[in-house]
Design an enzyme around this catalytic site. Structure first.
Site, PDB file in Angstrom:
ATOM      1  N   GLU A   1       1.201  -1.368   0.122  1.00  0.00           N
ATOM      2  CA  GLU A   1      -0.118   0.250  -0.155  1.00  0.00           C
ATOM      3  C   GLU A   1       0.602   1.026  -0.137  1.00  0.00           C
ATOM      4  O   GLU A   1       0.010   2.549   0.821  1.00  0.00           O
ATOM      5  CB  GLU A   1      -1.186  -0.156   1.530  1.00  0.00           C
ATOM      6  CG  GLU A   1      -1.162  -0.889   1.389  1.00  0.00           C
ATOM      7  CD  GLU A   1      -3.200  -1.364   2.447  1.00  0.00           C
ATOM      8  OE1 GLU A   1      -2.825  -0.243   3.145  1.00  0.00           O
ATOM      9  OE2 GLU A   1      -4.273  -1.708   1.793  1.00  0.00           O
TER      10      GLU A   1
ATOM     11  N   GLU B   1      -7.064  -7.953  -0.409  1.00  0.00           N
ATOM     12  CA  GLU B   1      -7.565  -7.870   0.309  1.00  0.00           C
ATOM     13  C   GLU B   1      -8.930  -7.542  -0.023  1.00  0.00           C
ATOM     14  O   GLU B   1      -9.587  -6.381   0.251  1.00  0.00           O
ATOM     15  CB  GLU B   1      -6.748  -6.943   1.299  1.00  0.00           C
ATOM     16  CG  GLU B   1      -5.263  -6.675   2.054  1.00  0.00           C
ATOM     17  CD  GLU B   1      -4.916  -6.025   2.937  1.00  0.00           C
ATOM     18  OE1 GLU B   1      -6.263  -5.126   3.555  1.00  0.00           O
ATOM     19  OE2 GLU B   1      -3.739  -6.191   2.995  1.00  0.00           O
TER      20      GLU B   1
END
Length: 821
Positions: free
Chosen positions: A191, A262
């Site tokens: 991320e 995710e």
């Protein structure tokens, strides 16, 4: 929406379509063995794959739990087990590596392989993951000139060293798919888009370097970067979040597949917050939407099993239980209906595999907020996803057939004709988890205590004429740092206003050895102040302030510059921040390791007193309860601290930090069976506040009830699809594909009692129910005959089965609540 407005006849296939690019990214391997990809999917050993993945983190469970967790994931339709790699767990000191016990990542991957599943290794090595310091080892903090996660040579050197270490370890064991192993995908970084802008010109070169470094390791399988839309070729950019079917902008190249790394099955929970409940229906809707709308062929559930943040591994303010609301709960028990509903979804999607992986895609509007997404092969194999994004139930006309489409749902038609699954219609059971006390620790004679000494300035060796930063002083060796100083009072005893500002997480104050107050921050507001009146006596006064961290931060740019600890100390308006201070890292009990059998004798324990005081250690012994049910410590009578069983940290607790509803965020704490001996186990509690240990209990974690609520309008379980498809006679097919209530108890348990049964129009749901206006008097005897004394049972939803129709022309429901013992 009115029914007439939503019924649109589809006569031709046209408009938007999708076909797989011919380009394949070749990543290595021998004779076709290995993993490649194209714009459609990952290609494993030459075969396009539609994959469901589940995150299970090896250190958040125990090695004896791994086989069961992986087996339950496989039974739930999971193809891939995904895990992070935890740098600070494996290299706690520079150049010193640990890979035993819960750290044995090789054994974990081998267990995945033994059960016939694939593995995804998210090396990071920055991982966040609500893990202390985002997985980075704290020794990096003291590397000269280091700037984490940027185009910084010191950081890149250590990051490359660790990444290479892990890759070479996997290679040496033959665990990459290119070697015949289970690992089909890896991840570098994590991320990074969220912080990249903060690093300015040092951000983009770091992304390029990380990708190039990872690919150069020649694993023979693809690398990914999550939430990194500019991931350099051949690294695949992937999506994280709850709604990637809506938010994902897609792969940054037509030659890359759509991957969801995710899909949050719940959310992390911090002390003082309620658990986040995400329904099975919502998760299923967004998975189906991602597959249909974004051409997704890889979906990972984060977390499938969250597990436990043992010891001091949780990041700032995180509770010890992690993603307990996942399909497998903290203890490894199936959480229904989430586990079962997603299993049904996986089976329905897999029925569409050929059209999804090889067909052409067509999109059709069925009305406002209504859509059909169709995949069709050259040989006329067809699969359709009927999507209702609206807020009302409606009927749609698709290919001259009317389909009922509940609000906010997707129906999956593996043959473009018959509905196999609807994301909102839950046909699986719901279960109830209960805690049953198996042992009480209510005898004060069985407890011993040790009062933590309160250090004075004279007891310290580390000195400074300023307030030191907490994390840089403790270096992650302890949550605790003592700040001590002396105050000369030349007047008679008097009360003074005492003020402390802190950027740590909690603070306990002592004046001349006596408790003088506590304060703490929150996850969102970490800075706090303690303001209290204290009594200073004539002469020298010793002030001892215990600064407490509840985990290190795990995210954000420039993590190495983050500060914690005391920022200002004042008495009666006078600032004492810049004067001689003495420091002590950790508690005496920690340094003596009194939570170990070998260290327990290093201090003088005494019998439990009649009154408690802050900073007290408690010790008792107990035998393991019989059976193999999971067990947990009920610490509801305690305040804040940590617990150890046979020297193994089961985590921090903070029962006194209540949610807005007035309840602890967590009061049961997992004690894995593998931590126990048959007899004479040692339990040690460090209580920072004034909890009562004689009210602690050891509880079994049980699935005590199972409930099913299925109506005639529900679709049969997907398992019946293939059997029905083989039938030549339509009537036989209809008899096979009939909705049913299916109930099952955990292993070694049977259905012992039917608490409620009603076929008709029962009111309520599995949480609260009652007999409705329509009820078959045969409901209970028929259900009892089918279920009592059995591990599992199945009751078809039909008037014939209940020997008569209690209310003709009314859609009927069967609701059954059963007890498992």
């Amino acid at each position: 929406m009115a029914k007439s407005e939503s019924c649109i006849v589809i006569c031709i296939y046209s408009a938007l379509f999708f076909t797989a690019p011919l380009f394949h990214c070749v990543l290595g391997g021998n004779d076709g063995i290995g993993v490649t990809y194209d714009g459609r999917s990952l290609i494993v050993n030459g075969e396009h794959k539609l994959l469901f993945s589940g995150s299970i983190h090896y250190p958040r469970s125990t090695p004896d739990m791994w086989p069961s967790l992986i087996a339950k994931a496989k039974e739930g339709g999971i193809d891939v087990i995904q895990t992070y790699v935890f740098w600070n767990l494996h290299e706690p000191q520079q150049g010193t590596y640990e890979f035993s016990g819960r750290r044995d990542i090789v054994q974990f991957v081998k267990e995945i392989q033994a059960q016939g599943l694939y593995a995804c290794l998210r090396i990071g090595p920055f991982i966040e993951a609500e893990w202390s310091y985002g997985g980075l080892p704290f020794w990096l903090h003291d590397v000269p000139g280091i700037v984490y996660r940027s185009d910084n040579e010191p950081f890149k050197l250590h990051m490359q060293n660790f990444t290479t270490k892990i890759v070479n370890m996997m290679k040496s064991e033959g665990l990459y798919a290119s070697q015949g192993g289970p690992i089909i995908l890896s991840q570098i970084e994590n991320e990074y888009t969220l912080v990249e802008a903060a690093f300015g010109e040092k951000g983009p070169p770091y992304v390029q370097w990380a990708a190039k470094m990872a690919v150069s390791l020649q694993t023979g399988v693809p690398w990914s970067m999550c939430k990194q839309n500019d991931a350099p070729d051949p690294v695949i950019n992937t999506c994280n979040g709850m709604r990637c079917g809506e938010t994902f902008t897609g792969p940054n190249s037509p030659t890359k597949p759509s991957i969801w790394t995710e899909n949050w099955t719940s959310f992390y929970q911090t002390y003082g917050e309620e658990p986040y409940i995400r329904s099975a229906e919502e998760i299923a809707f967004h998975v189906a939407l991602f597959i249909a709308a974004k051409n997704g062929t890889y979906v990972n559930y984060y977390m499938y099993h969250g597990g436990t943040n043992f010891g001091r591994s949780a990041s700032a303010f995180m509770i010890t239980g992690y993603y307990d609301q996942g399909p497998l709960d903290e203890y490894g028990l199936t959480r229904e209906p989430k586990w079962g509903h997603l299993k049904e979804l996986h089976a329905a999607v897999k029925l569409c595999s050929t059209p999804l992986l090889t067909g052409t895609k067509f999109n059709f509007s069925l009305g406002q907020s209504l859509e059909a997404i169709v995949f069709k092969t050259e040989s006329d194999e067809c699969a359709a996803f009927l999507v209702n994004r609206g807020a009302i139930d409606t009927d749609v006309l698709f290919q001259n057939v009317t389909y009922e489409l509940p609000l906010g749902s997707i129906s999956i038609l593996p043959d473009c004709k018959n509905v196999a699954f609807n994301t909102r219609r839950v046909s699986v059971q719901r279960n109830t988890r209960s805690m049953m006390t198996v042992q009480k620790f209510d005898s004060s004679e069985e407890w011993e205590e040790f009062k933590e000494p309160i250090p004075n300035f004279e007891d310290t060796e580390l000195r400074a004429n300023k307030l030191l930063e907490h994390m840089g002083t403790t270096k992650d060796r302890s949550d605790y740092l003592w700040y001590t100083f002396r105050v000369q009072q030349d007047s008679p005893d008097s009360q003074q206003t005492f003020e402390v500002d802190s950027r740590a997480h909690a603070l306990h104050a002592f004046v001349n050895g006596d408790y003088a107050g506590s304060a703490h921050g929150t996850y969102k507001e970490k800075g706090f102040s303690l303001v209290n009146n204290i009594t200073l006596r004539n002469g020298i006064n010793n002030i001892s302030l215990l600064s407490v961290m509840v985990g290190l931060p795990d995210s954000g740019a420039f993590l190495e510059t983050r500060v914690a600890g005391l920022r200002r100390v004042g008495i009666q308006g006078e600032d004492f921040s810049e004067q001689p201070w003495g420091y002590k890292v950790g508690l005496s009990g920690e340094q003596s390791q009194i939570f170990l059998d070998t260290g327990s004798s290093n201090v003088q324990w005494s019998r439990l007193g009649n009154s408690s005081q802050p900073l007290t250690w408690y010790k008792t012994r107990f035998d393991a309860p019989p059976g193999d049910d999971p067990i947990a410590l009920n610490l509801g009578s305690m305040g804040k601290g940590a617990a150890w069983v046979n020297g193994r940290g089961i985590g921090r607790y903070w029962v006194s930090f209540l949610t807005p509803k007035g309840e602890p965020s967590q009061k049961w704490y997992n004690v894995p069976r593998s931590f126990l001996k048959p007899t004479d186990n040692q339990l040690v509690i460090l209580e920072e506040e004034t909890g009562n240990p004689v009210e602690i209990s050891l509880d079994s974690v049980l699935i005590t009830k199972t409930c099913g609520q299925v109506s005639e309008s529900h679709y049969p379980l997907v398992a019946s699809w293939m059997g029905a498809k083989k039938q030549k006679v339509r009537s036989a097919k209809n008899r096979t594909r009939r909705p049913k209530v299916q109930l099952s108890c955990p292993s070694k348990k049977k259905i012992s009692n039917i608490l409620f049964a009603s076929f008709g129009t029962p009111s309520g749901d599995c949480q609260s129910y009652a007999i409705g206006m329509c009820h078959s008097p045969n409901s209970r005897p028929i259900v009892e005959h089918a279920c009592l004394g059995r591990v599992k049972c199945s009751i078809p939803i039909s008037s014939l089965n209940f020997q008569g129709d209690p209310c003709p022309h009314v859609t009927k429901t069967l609701l059954v609540d059963a007890q498992c013992t």
